[in-house]
Design a protein around this motif. Sequence first.
Motif, mmCIF file in Angstrom:
data_model
loop_
_atom_site.group_PDB
_atom_site.id
_atom_site.type_symbol
_atom_site.label_atom_id
_atom_site.label_comp_id
_atom_site.label_asym_id
_atom_site.label_seq_id
_atom_site.Cartn_x
_atom_site.Cartn_y
_atom_site.Cartn_z
ATOM 1 N N UNK A 24 -21.876 1.444 -1.250
ATOM 2 C CA UNK A 24 -20.831 0.986 -2.166
ATOM 3 C C UNK A 24 -19.527 1.769 -2.071
ATOM 4 N N UNK A 25 -19.551 2.921 -1.409
ATOM 5 C CA UNK A 25 -18.359 3.770 -1.342
ATOM 6 C C UNK A 25 -18.058 4.180 0.093
ATOM 7 N N UNK A 26 -16.802 4.477 0.348
ATOM 8 C CA UNK A 26 -16.387 4.936 1.678
ATOM 9 C C UNK A 26 -16.188 6.446 1.730
ATOM 10 N N UNK A 27 -16.182 7.116 0.598
ATOM 11 C CA UNK A 27 -15.939 8.547 0.549
ATOM 12 C C UNK A 27 -17.101 9.306 1.166
ATOM 13 N N UNK A 28 -16.747 10.329 1.963
ATOM 14 C CA UNK A 28 -17.751 11.151 2.628
ATOM 15 C C UNK A 28 -17.397 12.624 2.481
ATOM 16 N N UNK A 29 -18.412 13.440 2.408
ATOM 17 C CA UNK A 29 -18.267 14.886 2.415
ATOM 18 C C UNK A 29 -18.882 15.349 3.726
ATOM 19 N N UNK A 30 -18.093 16.026 4.554
ATOM 20 C CA UNK A 30 -18.534 16.411 5.889
ATOM 21 C C UNK A 30 -18.517 17.930 5.989
ATOM 22 N N UNK A 31 -19.642 18.474 6.421
ATOM 23 C CA UNK A 31 -19.752 19.923 6.634
ATOM 24 C C UNK A 31 -20.015 20.169 8.110
ATOM 25 N N UNK A 32 -19.251 21.074 8.701
ATOM 26 C CA UNK A 32 -19.439 21.460 10.101
ATOM 27 C C UNK A 32 -20.019 22.865 10.131
ATOM 28 N N UNK A 33 -21.033 23.033 10.998
ATOM 29 C CA UNK A 33 -21.643 24.350 11.180
ATOM 30 C C UNK A 33 -21.546 24.747 12.642
ATOM 31 N N UNK A 34 -21.592 26.058 12.863
ATOM 32 C CA UNK A 34 -21.555 26.529 14.249
ATOM 33 C C UNK A 34 -22.978 26.700 14.776
ATOM 34 N N UNK A 35 -23.073 27.210 15.957
ATOM 35 C CA UNK A 35 -24.348 27.391 16.647
ATOM 36 C C UNK A 35 -25.327 28.237 15.830
ATOM 37 N N UNK A 36 -24.794 29.156 15.026
ATOM 38 C CA UNK A 36 -25.636 30.045 14.217
ATOM 39 C C UNK A 36 -25.818 29.548 12.780
ATOM 40 N N UNK A 37 -25.446 28.284 12.554
ATOM 41 C CA UNK A 37 -25.593 27.602 11.264
ATOM 42 C C UNK A 37 -24.691 28.144 10.170
ATOM 43 N N UNK A 38 -23.609 28.767 10.557
ATOM 44 C CA UNK A 38 -22.596 29.209 9.595
ATOM 45 C C UNK A 38 -21.615 28.054 9.381
ATOM 46 N N UNK A 39 -21.239 27.806 8.132
ATOM 47 C CA UNK A 39 -20.292 26.725 7.835
ATOM 48 C C UNK A 39 -18.912 27.123 8.355
ATOM 49 N N UNK A 40 -18.325 26.255 9.169
ATOM 50 C CA UNK A 40 -16.986 26.509 9.701
ATOM 51 C C UNK A 40 -15.947 25.589 9.081
ATOM 52 N N UNK A 41 -16.401 24.489 8.416
ATOM 53 C CA UNK A 41 -15.458 23.561 7.805
ATOM 54 C C UNK A 41 -16.210 22.652 6.831
ATOM 55 N N UNK A 42 -15.559 22.355 5.724
ATOM 56 C CA UNK A 42 -16.034 21.318 4.802
ATOM 57 C C UNK A 42 -14.805 20.480 4.483
ATOM 58 N N UNK A 43 -14.978 19.153 4.613
ATOM 59 C CA UNK A 43 -13.832 18.294 4.330
ATOM 60 C C UNK A 43 -14.284 17.031 3.600
ATOM 61 N N UNK A 61 -18.001 29.977 15.510
ATOM 62 C CA UNK A 61 -16.832 29.384 14.873
ATOM 63 C C UNK A 61 -16.522 27.973 15.333
ATOM 64 N N UNK A 62 -17.155 27.505 16.419
ATOM 65 C CA UNK A 62 -16.980 26.132 16.889
ATOM 66 C C UNK A 62 -17.841 25.188 16.051
ATOM 67 N N UNK A 63 -17.373 23.962 15.874
ATOM 68 C CA UNK A 63 -18.134 22.944 15.139
ATOM 69 C C UNK A 63 -19.237 22.386 16.040
ATOM 70 N N UNK A 64 -20.390 23.031 16.016
ATOM 71 C CA UNK A 64 -21.539 22.649 16.830
ATOM 72 C C UNK A 64 -22.210 21.383 16.293
ATOM 73 N N UNK A 65 -22.235 21.241 14.963
ATOM 74 C CA UNK A 65 -22.847 20.069 14.329
ATOM 75 C C UNK A 65 -22.079 19.714 13.071
ATOM 76 N N UNK A 66 -21.957 18.414 12.809
ATOM 77 C CA UNK A 66 -21.331 17.931 11.584
ATOM 78 C C UNK A 66 -22.340 17.106 10.800
ATOM 79 N N UNK A 67 -22.439 17.395 9.516
ATOM 80 C CA UNK A 67 -23.337 16.697 8.610
ATOM 81 C C UNK A 67 -22.488 15.849 7.662
ATOM 82 N N UNK A 68 -22.735 14.555 7.659
ATOM 83 C CA UNK A 68 -21.945 13.623 6.845
ATOM 84 C C UNK A 68 -22.775 13.142 5.660
#
Length: 162
Positions: free
Chosen positions: A140-159, A126-133
């Motif tokens: 040309x754009x500043x908008x980003x989609x960020x996904x955080x995964x835990x140690x077991x590669x389960x998504x814990x957050x998308x923002x 459940x901890x954000x072990x890695x974030x993918x931006x």
Amino acid sequence: MATEHDYFGIVGDYWSETVEYADQRVEVVLDAEGEAVASSSLDVAATLVGELELVDDDLRSAFVSQLDQGSSPVVKFLDTLLDPDLEQADEIEAAIGRDSGDRQVDALRSLTLERVDLRPEHDEPGDAFAEFEYALAPEDTDERLVAAIDLEREIVDVRFEG
């Protein structure tokens, strides 16, 4: 005191490398204090770097599965970037390198993975072990989609950051 690792070398506060796969150049950053990081977490982080393409594919599939959720960060990200009245609409359209007939899916498949932040001290489920931006037309754009995964590669957050 720092920790030494076979892949990362001396782990102090910050490690960075550009990794290439497919036609992408991805900045990978390890942000950790050496003495606070378990060697096993560094091993998982090193394996993750070696399997970026696989994890990237899994995350893009997860983004597609969120398209039916009207208030998801993925939908908000796409609604913002695919707005025909957006100043950078031409640049965004040019960045979409696919034409399957589903513009949202094509946009997600055309995202550029810009950066991966590894945080090996976040090694509990459940901890954000890695974030993918991700970005679409990142120059040309500043908008980003960020996904955080835990140690077991389960998504814990998308923002959506924009």
